[in-house]
Design an enzyme around this catalytic site. Structure first.
Site, PDB file in Angstrom:
ATOM      1  N   GLY A 188       0.830  -1.205   0.000  1.00  0.00           N
ATOM      2  CA  GLY A 188       0.000   0.000   0.000  1.00  0.00           C
ATOM      3  C   GLY A 188       0.860   1.248   0.000  1.00  0.00           C
ATOM      4  O   GLY A 188       1.994   1.252  -0.499  1.00  0.00           O
ATOM      5  N   SER A 189       0.322   2.308   0.601  1.00  0.00           N
ATOM      6  CA  SER A 189       0.977   3.615   0.502  1.00  0.00           C
ATOM      7  C   SER A 189       2.332   3.693   1.182  1.00  0.00           C
ATOM      8  O   SER A 189       3.094   4.634   0.924  1.00  0.00           O
ATOM      9  CB  SER A 189       0.065   4.683   1.098  1.00  0.00           C
ATOM     10  OG  SER A 189      -1.165   4.679   0.422  1.00  0.00           O
ATOM     11  N   THR A 190       2.643   2.745   2.055  1.00  0.00           N
ATOM     12  CA  THR A 190       3.977   2.808   2.671  1.00  0.00           C
ATOM     13  C   THR A 190       5.045   2.678   1.605  1.00  0.00           C
ATOM     14  O   THR A 190       6.164   3.156   1.777  1.00  0.00           O
ATOM     15  CB  THR A 190       4.181   1.677   3.713  1.00  0.00           C
ATOM     16  OG1 THR A 190       3.819   0.434   3.119  1.00  0.00           O
ATOM     17  CG2 THR A 190       3.349   1.913   4.956  1.00  0.00           C
TER      18      THR A 190
ATOM     19  N   LYS B 152       5.196   4.238  -1.059  1.00  0.00           N
ATOM     20  CA  LYS B 152       5.475   5.538  -1.664  1.00  0.00           C
ATOM     21  C   LYS B 152       6.821   6.081  -1.206  1.00  0.00           C
ATOM     22  O   LYS B 152       7.451   6.887  -1.910  1.00  0.00           O
ATOM     23  CB  LYS B 152       4.353   6.531  -1.315  1.00  0.00           C
ATOM     24  CG  LYS B 152       3.077   6.218  -2.099  1.00  0.00           C
ATOM     25  CD  LYS B 152       1.899   7.018  -1.613  1.00  0.00           C
ATOM     26  CE  LYS B 152       0.634   6.619  -2.363  1.00  0.00           C
ATOM     27  NZ  LYS B 152      -0.588   7.067  -1.688  1.00  0.00           N
TER      28      LYS B 152
END
Lengths: 486, 464
Positions: free
Chosen positions: A218-220, A222
């Site tokens: 997920g966004s981690t 990024k």
């Protein structure tokens, strides 16, 4: 008659010679195969014949052998806080052993070649051989804090905390857990059915979620995309602006990439730090496409992905995913394609940034000492990879600090300490609520702990972008507080 | 004889002092092993150690005194060697009885009764030496011994008297005393019979008949005794399911036939007959066939799991493998895991704890006893003594070969007692009598012949 008697004597001698040769063949040539045969139950009894070494965490005994009155089983294994440390100690069953009990078995039972000297001394002094004690890097206070915090969420999940400068694993929690004592009894008729039961359980308590399985990050993820983007051009910094459309059109598809909940991200042009604070999808998708598959994949590898790792338990391989089209790169850059990460890998990313760009090799065994207290081996701190430059690391750190102070991870704030972090919400293909992620390190200027938290399906019923921040960040906060003595 | 009288005969030394020292050494080794077991298993010297040492040591001293008085020229090695083997057997049985009593091999091991039987055995040894002053008296009992041997052999088949244990009908029950294995005594009687019979008939049996290839075949009519013995052996095999005794008796008879007649043809005929009988038995009886299958492939999983399959043999092999070269040390292995570790498999149990080193020493002890017996036979002065000593030595060697070979998977496993080691009174008593006979004959063989009496006119005494 004497001639025939002499021949008979020779025949008798030949019979004894045959017996002697055969006994030599059995006990010298075939000995190894016979003694290790699975049907040779001696191996089973021998497991309990020596006093196995203790497993110690921060001065606390978490596994030890206790003498019994039984003639068959001299020592049995006890786990004082079994469920808390289950995935660290592992179990010691009649036919197998897991985790530290398994990987350090030869040291614990004293049969390792490293203990030859000790064994030789014991042979002469007539003392019974005892196994070596294994001291792990786990900090009991941090472990307990992680365990309690994760447990409070009532969900399945994992927490792993590292010391960024050394790679020492401070906490390793995976829920649901099990009681190793139940699998370490001598009675096979009790252990084996119990094991089958646990293995079939839906929550998979035997699985060490920190290293045995991978999740979409997920966004981690990024953070990794950002690292690649900063490394690509050293003039870029937190204030560099990038495009942030409401929807990113993906090439060669009819699909578009929205932000979380379809929300807008700033005014179409945002700074990098803002994009990370809000965890906007469109700028990162765009950054990924601009960089291309190779650069993001390369950056992933620099954080340690794709290399076999053992801590000493083998760690499942994390992976950025295979080369596909541009749209796939955009999706993968926000951690929503085929990227698969172990929580440990995510903690290593956080730790690498904390340690000025250098990822230290994570390790669980701090020290092995023989029964007399002499050190047999001591952990060495090895650099695993050089993930990013010191400058890039500093930029990333500042932005992650901002995520905690101004952004999605505000619930991880620790009073008086600068915390750097990133939340994540990983959607899974099955109709389950998304997983909540959180990675962080603290204090930002002199990191003592870096961690990763995942709460499976933990993002349910929490509004908007606060998901990873909502359930996972407070757990991270509790762990950091335990390390920092707050 | 006149030549002998002219030159002084080199006198064999009596070496009684050496024998006493070796005997003391044997008892000391056994005591040491006994203490070792206690220290390893309970951390203390066994409480019965003193009784044990005093009774064994005391009786050995008594046996020594009897021997010194009644057979002063006897071979000095035989008694200490046998004492050591017997003592090691006692220690192993004691050690087995000390392990976890949930296992049958631990529960059924009874060191006290074995010690008692050892003591009775030594008493019988002494009694035999005291009362049998001239073993040649046995020659007169040739046919009596033969009949007695046969009766003992078939006695387990008598209803109410005979008992079947572990699938073999080789026991007879004696009210108030327990069981007796008459075959062990039959063995002695039959060797006496074979020796006496062959002394009388060897000239006839040695007559050559037709010559085939390089071998002189005996005359067909002389085949009778061989066929009868073969029949009896097969009978034992069939009626009592006792492969071991069958092989033991027939093999010993063939060996004696060869010694007496010097004809290799008898050996070949014997082997052919036995092989034929074994194949026949294999076809008819499942248990014989199964033994053979197990021998060929003991580690086969299917055979391992079968009832009466290879599990027992493999347990013995596992034990020996786990023992390795130096062994686990007394009291530190798991020989109690082997079924029948106290009897048929005591060799494997010893191998686990004393290792290859211990087993080589043990085999050497047996080989030395046999070798001393055969020396006695060579030195004996009359054919009956030669055959009897040769037969008794051979049957001992043959028995060790059959059981140890079986346990170590050198040959198919057939149940037999490991002489002087396995638990069981009958075998101990019979073997101690066997040793007494060997000692008696070695005394006769080594005793210097009476010197011719000089200066007494024309009368000369000749030793025949």
């Amino acid at each position: 008659m004497n001639s025939t008697l002499k021949r008979t004597a020779v025949a008798c001698l030949a019979m004894f010679a045959l017996l002697m040769i055969n006994v030599n063949y059995l006990q010298a040539v075939r000995a190894e195969g016979l003694s290790t045969d699975a049907r040779n139950t001696r191996n089973f009894y021998d497991r309990y014949a020596v006093e196995r070494g203790r497993i110690i965490a921060g001065g606390k005994v978490i596994a030890q052998s206790v003498e019994t009155d039984s003639k068959q089983f001299k020592f049995v294994r006890k786990y004082p806080e079994g469920e808390l440390y289950a995935h660290v100690t592992g179990f010691f069953s009649p036919e197998s052993a897991s985790a530290i009990e398994g990987t350090q078995n030869k040291l614990l039972d004293g049969s390792s070649a490293d203990l030859l000297l000790r064994r030789s001394i014991d042979l002469f002094t007539g003392e019974p051989t005892k196994g070596a004690n294994v001291e792990v890097t786990i900090n009991p206070r941090v472990q307990k804090a992680a365990y309690d915090a994760l447990r409070q969420s009532g969900k399945r999940g994992a927490v792993v905390a590292l010391e960024p400068k050394t790679g020492a694993i401070l906490a390793m929690v995976s829920l649901p857990t099990y009681d190793p004592a139940e699998l370490s009894l001598t009675d096979k008729s009790k252990v084996f059915p119990r094991y089958d039961e646990l293995a079939k359980e839906k929550g998979q308590p035997l699985l060490n979620r920190t290293i045995d399985r991978t999740y979409p990050p997920g966004s981690t993820f990024k953070v990794v995309t950002m690292a690649a983007y900063l490394e690509d051009d050293s003039s870029r910094g937190p204030q560099t602006t990038v495009e942030a459309p409401q929807r990113l059109t993906l090439p060669n598809t009819t699909a578009t990439l929205p932000n979380y909940g379809g929300a807008a991200c700033g005014s179409g042009q945002v700074t990098l730090v803002f994009a990370l604070e809000r965890s906007c999808n469109t700028p990162f998708g765009k950054m990924g496409m601009d960089l291309g598959y190779d650069k993001v994949q390369e950056q992933s590898a620099k954080f340690g992905m794709g290399e076999p790792l053992a801590i000493p338990m083998p760690v499942a391989q994390s992976d950025f995913g295979p080369r596909e089209d541009e749209a796939a790169v955009a999706m993968a850059s926000i951690g929503q394609r085929s990227n698969q990460m172990t929580p440990l890998q995510m903690a290593m990313i956080s730790a690498g940034i904390a340690n000025e760009g250098t990822v230290m090799k994570p390790y669980l065994v701090k020290k092995v000492t023989d029964a007399k207290g002499d050190t047999i081996e001591e952990a060495e701190q090895d650099e695993l990879t050089e993930a990013v430059s010191t400058e890039t690391a500093a930029k990333l750190r500042d932005m992650m600090v901002s995520v905690v102070s101004n952004g999605t991870a505000n619930r991880a704030q620790v009073p008086g300490v600068q915390v750097a972090g990133k939340t994540g919400t990983a959607e899974t293909s099955d109709n389950q609520p998304p997983h909540a992620w959180f990675i962080s390190f603290a204090p930002a200027e002199d990191p003592k702990v870096a961690l990763a938290v995942i709460v499976e399906s933990g993002a349910a019923n929490v509004g908007a972008e606060a998901t990873g921040g909502g359930t996972a960040a407070p757990i991270g906060k509790a762990v950091m507080e335990a390390v920092l003595n707050k | 004889m006149s030549e002998v009288a002219a030159e002084p005969v080199p006198m064999p030394a009596k070496r009684r002092g050496a024998q006493l020292v070796m005997l003391a050494l044997a008892v000391l080794v056994v005591m040491g092993a006994y203490a070792n077991v206690g220290l390893a298993m309970d951390g203390a010297i066994p409480s019965g150690m003193l009784t044990y040492g005093l009774s064994l040591g005391g009786l050995m001293l008594a046996a020594y005194l009897v021997l010194a008085k009644f057979a002063p020229w006897a071979d000095p090695l035989i008694l200490p060697l046998v004492t050591l083997i017997n003592g090691l057997g006692l220690v192993m049985i004691f050690r087995l009885s000390e392990s976890d009593s949930n296992l049958p091999s631990a529960r059924l091991a009874s060191p006290n009764s074995q010690l008692m039987w050892t003591l009775v055995g030594i008493v019988l040894f002494s009694v035999t030496l005291i009362f049998l002053r001239d073993h040649r008296a046995l020659q007169r009992l040739t046919y009596t011994a033969g009949a007695l041997g046969l009766i003992l052999l078939v006695s387990p088949l008598i209803p109410f008297l005979g008992q079947e244990i572990n699938g073999a009908r080789i026991w007879i029950g004696i009210p108030g005393l327990g069981q007796l294995q008459p075959a062990e005594f039959a063995k002695l009687a039959l060797v006496i019979f074979f020796a006496g019979y062959l002394v009388a008939k060897r000239d006839v049996l040695a007559l050559a008949g037709r010559r085939l290839l390089f071998i002189d075949l005996p005359r067909a009519r002389d085949l009778g005794p061989v066929l009868i013995t073969w029949g009896v052996s097969l009978g034992v095999l069939v009626m009592q399911k006792d492969l071991g005794s069958s092989l033991l008796l027939f093999g010993t008879f063939i060996a004696l036939l060869y010694i007496a007649t010097q004809r290799v043809s008898w050996v070949i005929i014997g082997i052919l007959l036995f092989a034929g009988g074994a194949v026949l038995a294999g076809l008819v009886f499942d248990h014989v066939q199964q033994r053979f299958e197990v021998f060929l492939n003991p580690s086969d999983p299917e055979l391992f799991d079968r009832v009466g399959g290879s599990a027992q043999l493999m347990q013995g092999l596992f034990a020996m493998g786990s023992g390795g070269i130096l062994g686990t040390g007394l009291g530190q292995g798991h020989p109690e895991l082997i079924p029948l570790a106290f009897s048929d498999f005591i060799f494997a149990a010893t191998g686990e704890e004393l290792g290859l080193t211990g087993l080589m020493a043990l085999l050497m002890l047996y080989a030395l006893v046999v070798q001393r017996g055969l020396r006695t036979s060579l030195a004996a002065r009359d054919p009956f003594s030669k055959l009897l000593a040769g037969g008794l030595s051979f049957i001992l060697a043959w028995q060790v070969f059959i059981i140890v070979g079986g346990v170590t998977n050198l040959i198919p496993l057939t149940g037999l007692v490991t002489p002087f080691m396995s638990q069981g009174g009958s075998a101990l008593l019979a073997n101690w009598i066997l040793i007494a006979l060997l000692v008696r004959m070695s005394d006769a063989a080594r005793k210097p012949p009476p010197q011719a009496i000089q200066n007494e006119g024309m009368t000369q005494v000749f030793q025949r």
